[in-house]
Design an enzyme around this catalytic site. Structure first.
Site, PDB file in Angstrom:
ATOM      1  N   GLU A 179       0.707  -1.132   0.048  1.00 17.07           N
ATOM      2  CA  GLU A 179      -0.013  -0.016   0.056  1.00 17.07           C
ATOM      3  C   GLU A 179       0.817   1.200   0.047  1.00 17.07           C
ATOM      4  O   GLU A 179       1.864   1.360   0.594  1.00 17.07           O
ATOM      5  CB  GLU A 179      -0.765   0.043   1.274  1.00 17.07           C
ATOM      6  CG  GLU A 179      -1.463   1.380   1.538  1.00 17.07           C
ATOM      7  CD  GLU A 179      -2.169   1.426   3.032  1.00 17.07           C
ATOM      8  OE1 GLU A 179      -1.593   0.757   3.900  1.00 17.07           O
ATOM      9  OE2 GLU A 179      -3.386   1.789   3.436  1.00 17.07           O
TER      10      GLU A 179
ATOM     11  N   CYS B  47      -4.911  -2.980   2.964  1.00 16.37           N
ATOM     12  CA  CYS B  47      -4.567  -2.810   4.320  1.00 16.37           C
ATOM     13  C   CYS B  47      -5.920  -3.181   5.221  1.00 16.37           C
ATOM     14  O   CYS B  47      -6.208  -4.134   5.520  1.00 16.37           O
ATOM     15  CB  CYS B  47      -3.855  -1.400   4.597  1.00 16.37           C
ATOM     16  SG  CYS B  47      -3.164  -1.557   6.228  1.00 16.37           S
TER      17      CYS B  47
ATOM     18  N   LYS C 191      -9.214   2.200  -1.517  1.00 20.36           N
ATOM     19  CA  LYS C 191      -9.480   1.583  -0.358  1.00 20.36           C
ATOM     20  C   LYS C 191     -10.788   2.077   0.140  1.00 20.36           C
ATOM     21  O   LYS C 191     -11.271   3.395   0.103  1.00 20.36           O
ATOM     22  CB  LYS C 191      -8.399   2.241   0.506  1.00 20.36           C
ATOM     23  CG  LYS C 191      -8.314   1.501   1.824  1.00 20.36           C
ATOM     24  CD  LYS C 191      -7.100   1.887   2.630  1.00 20.36           C
ATOM     25  CE  LYS C 191      -6.947   1.540   4.019  1.00 20.36           C
ATOM     26  NZ  LYS C 191      -5.730   1.743   4.604  1.00 20.36           N
TER      27      LYS C 191
HETATM   28  N1  CDT Z   1      -2.829   1.378   6.612  1.00 21.82           N
HETATM   29  C1  CDT Z   1      -3.665   0.874   7.339  1.00 21.82           C
HETATM   30  O1  CDT Z   1      -4.940   0.619   7.051  1.00 21.82           O
HETATM   31  N2  CDT Z   1      -3.441   0.415   8.474  1.00 21.82           N
HETATM   32  C2  CDT Z   1      -4.199  -0.217   9.601  1.00 21.82           C
HETATM   33  C3  CDT Z   1      -3.858   0.374  10.903  1.00 21.82           C
HETATM   34  C4  CDT Z   1      -4.916   0.882  11.611  1.00 21.82           C
HETATM   35  S1  CDT Z   1      -4.443   1.498  13.009  1.00 21.82           S
HETATM   36  C5  CDT Z   1      -5.348   3.062  13.292  1.00 21.82           C
HETATM   37  C6  CDT Z   1      -4.362  -1.671   9.557  1.00 21.82           C
HETATM   38  O2  CDT Z   1      -5.471  -1.948   9.845  1.00 21.82           O
HETATM   39  O3  CDT Z   1      -3.422  -2.206   9.575  1.00 21.82           O
END
Ligand code: CDT
Length: 308
Positions: free
Chosen positions: A46, A168, A123
């Site tokens: 990502e 993600c 996303k």
């Molecule tokens: N980039 C991303 O979506 N990261 C999230 C972390 C969220 S913490 C507020 C994840 O789900 O890995």
């Protein structure tokens, strides 16, 4: 047997001052390794062209926009497209997209082996918050800088397989996999930037965070009888650690390849798309077994409403 040799190109840290051109050179080095390993497709993380900028609080929109790409390919990424095409390798990677209408999305694309973009995903599940949050150990401002994606979860036929993407935080939501599963997906590609520390519970620990990442992808793979490839941007970005743990998961939910480091690292597996067939025809034959008359709440309600 429909074999696609897949390379998962985990990337190490990208610092705030690193240029896109320098990052693209690292991506090309991973493509070169992938070519030596016979890969057909390479999946990058990502937002892989820059540091994970949503950790930084910004008020000046011009400062925000410098992290976004208005064209794809563009001058900085053209060498990546050229290298992948020369190697005959399809790629998927994530970047911050600024559209001609001024919309900001957290986006991933998929190319074919000739460098043509054949799929784009924006996303859906944006984690974090919109305003500066002094209660957190560090910020996660995706809700400030991005709009929620408008693509849904499409599936494309490419390389004789059905492929979809998510990004993600989407990997933690079973609905994302199921919507693709209902389109017959055989390969879900996703990149992530997951902080090694929970900003709201620093005691949580890296082991648990890696476990939850694995658990989500393994369940998504098994319950939809699909390959899932989850690729991290890892390492210490300007004092902010991101976890690794990139994996290739088979349609039975087993991890068949796993990154061992938090730097640029290619993991490779020859993935047989026909391995999806058995699960899709038996325990997860959706047509025979799903009971949609009981699933109405999933599409009519977001939060929890307890019975009184
Ligand atoms: N980039 C991303 O979506 N990261 C999230 C972390 C969220 S913490 C507020 C994840 O789900 O890995």
């Amino acid at each position: 047997m429909r074999e696609i040799v897949i390379g998962g190109a985990q990337m190490g840290a990208i610092q705030k001052l690193d240029s896109r051109e320098a990052v693209v050179l690292r991506m090309i080095a991973l493509i070169d390794q992938a070519k030596d390993k016979g890969c057909d497709l390479v999946i990058f993380p990502e937002l892989c062209l820059t540091t994970f900028f949503p950790r930084w609080y910004m008020e000046d929109q011009a400062e925000v926009d410098q992290w976004f790409e208005t064209d794809m390919p563009n001058a900085a990424t053209a060498p990546l497209f050229a290298a992948a095409k020369l190697a005959g390798i399809a790629v998927s990677f994530g970047y911050a997209e600024l559209t001609p209408r001024g919309q900001h999305f957290n986006t991933s694309i998929l190319t074919d082996k000739f460098g043509n973009i054949v799929g784009k995903y924006r996303k859906t599940h944006l984690p974090g918050h919109k305003e500066y949050d002094a209660e957190r150990a560090f910020q996660h401002l995706e809700k400030r800088y991005f709009l929620e994606g408008d693509t849904g979860f499409p599936v494309w036929k490419s390389q004789d397989a059905f492929m979809g993407m998510c990004i993600c935080n989407d990997r933690r939501w079973p609905e994302a996999y199921r919507v693709m599963g209902l389109q017959g997906v055989e390969l879900v590609m996703l990149g992530y930037n997951t902080p090694s520390v929970n900003s709201q519970m620093p005691s949580e620990g890296l082991d648990k965070r890696l476990y939850h990442s694995d658990l989500s992808m393994m369940a998504g793979a098994y319950q939809n009888s699909t390959w899932v490839v989850g690729i991290a941007k890892a390492g210490d970005e300007d004092g902010h650690p991101l976890m690794g743990g990139s994996v290739i998961v088979d349609p039975n939910g087993f991890v068949v390849a796993r990154a061992e480091t938090e730097v640029d690292e290619l993991i490779v597996h020859a993935c047989d798309m026909d391995a999806c067939n058995f699960g899709k025809a038996t325990i997860f034959d959706f047509e025979r077994h799903r009971r949609i008359e009981h699933y109405e709440l999933i599409c009519s309600q977001t939060g929890v409403k307890r019975p009184t």
